[in-house]
Write an enzyme that holds these catalytic residues in place. Structure first.
Site, PDB file in Angstrom:
ATOM      1  N   SER A   8      -5.493   2.956  -0.393  1.00  0.00           N
ATOM      2  CA  SER A   8      -4.643   4.147  -0.477  1.00  0.00           C
ATOM      3  C   SER A   8      -3.602   3.942  -1.566  1.00  0.00           C
ATOM      4  CB  SER A   8      -3.942   4.390   0.865  1.00  0.00           C
ATOM      5  OG  SER A   8      -2.914   5.355   0.698  1.00  0.00           O
ATOM      6  N   HIS A   9      -3.078   5.040  -2.087  1.00  0.00           N
ATOM      7  CA  HIS A   9      -1.973   4.952  -3.040  1.00  0.00           C
ATOM      8  C   HIS A   9      -0.720   4.394  -2.374  1.00  0.00           C
ATOM      9  CE1 HIS A   9      -4.491   7.493  -5.505  1.00  0.00           C
ATOM     10  NE2 HIS A   9      -3.630   7.388  -6.493  1.00  0.00           N
ATOM     11  N   SER A  10      -0.668   4.529  -1.049  1.00  0.00           N
ATOM     12  CA  SER A  10       0.514   4.079  -0.324  1.00  0.00           C
ATOM     13  C   SER A  10       0.203   2.804   0.453  1.00  0.00           C
ATOM     14  CB  SER A  10       0.975   5.187   0.634  1.00  0.00           C
ATOM     15  OG  SER A  10       1.716   4.643   1.700  1.00  0.00           O
ATOM     16  N   SER A  74      -7.181   8.523  -8.278  1.00  0.00           N
ATOM     17  CA  SER A  74      -7.283   7.261  -8.999  1.00  0.00           C
ATOM     18  C   SER A  74      -7.615   6.088  -8.069  1.00  0.00           C
ATOM     19  CB  SER A  74      -6.012   6.982  -9.798  1.00  0.00           C
ATOM     20  OG  SER A  74      -4.870   7.124  -8.995  1.00  0.00           O
TER      21      SER A  74
END
Lengths: 137, 234
Positions: A8-10, A74
């Site tokens: 995940s981006h986070s 991304s």
């Protein structure tokens, strides 16, 4: 038993999804979170890091394969770069799942702990996008 | 014709690129705030600060152009974050493979490095010309470089025409509707804004024209005369 990687981006989202998925599986399933981007001070930013993802795949590695669940955008690009960095024999036993991250990870953890194959687990996880959460009248 | 671009010149190019990105951080952020998530400047800066550190270290262990570009690629994929990280990382990784073990390259080889890098970006990002992405700056520049190589032009002329082509490509993104990334959600509302990725990609060719056509002073290429600004204090 296949392994699972959560991208995940986070950082915190990936950890949270891992926590949730762990709850649904047995101890012999390895679920590794690879979320966010760590800076030189050890603080996490929003983003994805192909090197960390590659490390997570190696940590979760099993001869039966590794299923990678991801958020979007991304995260997909970084995971593709991570797969390119791995030895071909390992890469061939890894799948990126089109499943929704949270529901997919929960279903995948459950199916994986039942000893299902990589393809079976991925299919079940991807089917989670059609999951009816709210009972229809 | 016959001119070679050496390892110290490549190092000088990458240092100049890193400094340019750091200088333009606010501008890149401003462009990205209009149609993206306002992180392109900060993301690229984070990577470029690491590139500067790495290339200015007494021993960067990069003994050929391939390993130099590979080390930059690894920094970008592990510290830039957004789509730019894996895309620029792929660009440099593919270009590195062409320059493996080379301590110098000719203009046709440089064109092939950039063409291979562009193909990597397109394979990864699935973008084509006019999608309002970095491809809009890189592809015309690669084509200009190839045409110049074909016509046996000098390195200086070739790099100047690549820079000009990249600039026009970047400026053309203002008129385009975004079809990739977050900006694509804006649809027609993305028209009127220059693409931040095309802009950071233009700097590749701008700094290449400044650094790759003239020989680097032996061994002291890190002393950059023209840019006295200190790259972002941490």
């Amino acid at each position: 038993m296949i392994g699972l990687v959560i991208v995940s981006h986070s950082h915190r989202l990936a950890q949270g999804v891992q926590e949730l998925a762990d709850q649904m599986s047995t101890d012999d399933i390895t679920i590794v979170a690879a979320g966010g981007l760590m800076d030189e001070h050890g603080a996490f930013h929003i983003g994805t890091d192909a090197v960390r993802i590659a490390q997570a795949i190696q940590e979760a590695w099993s001869e039966d394969g590794v299923l990678i669940l991801l958020d979007m955008g991304s995260a997909v690009l970084s995971t593709e770069v991570a797969l390119e960095m791995l030895p071909p024999a390992m890469r061939e036993r890894c799948r990126m799942s089109n499943a929704p991250l949270v529901e997919g990870a929960i279903v995948a953890a459950l199916e994986a702990s039942l000893g299902r194959s990589l393809e079976e687990v991925n299919q079940a996880a991807e089917a989670a996008s059609r999951l009816q959460k709210i009972a229809q009248e | 014709m016959g001119q070679e671009i050496t390892l110290p010149q490549f190092r000088r190019w990458l240092l100049a690129y890193a400094r340019r990105i750091i200088q333009e951080e606010d501008y890149l952020t401003e462009l990205d705030a209009a149609i993206g998530d306002a992180d392109h400047g900060a993301n690229m800066r984070r990577g470029m600060v690491k590139v500067l550190e790495r290339l200015q270290a007494p021993d960067d262990n990069c003994n050929d152009i391939g390993s130099l570009l590979r080390s930059v690629a690894m920094i970008m994929i592990s510290s830039v974050g957004g789509a730019a990280g894996p895309l620029y990382g792929t660009f440099f990784l593919r270009a590195a493979a062409v320059a493996n073990q080379h301590r110098s390259v000719t203009l046709p080889e440089l064109a092939r490095m950039f063409r291979t890098g562009l193909e990597g970006i397109q394979q990864r990002g699935k973008a084509v010309l006019e999608d309002k992405t970095m491809v809009d700056a890189i592809q015309p520049a690669v084509e200009a470089l190839e045409a110049a190589a074909e016509a046996n032009q000098s390195l200086a002329v070739a790099l100047a025409s690549a820079r000009q082509a990249a600039k026009l490509g970047m400026e053309h993104t203002v008129e385009l509707v975004a079809r990739k990334g977050r900006a694509s959600y804006l649809g027609p509302r993305s028209v009127g804004f220059q693409d931040p990725g095309a802009t950071s990609a233009y700097y590749l060719f701008e700094t290449a024209a400044e650094t790759l056509a003239t020989p680097a002073e032996n061994g002291s290429e890190q002393g950059q005369k023209s840019t006295s600004q200190e790259p972002g204090d941490p």
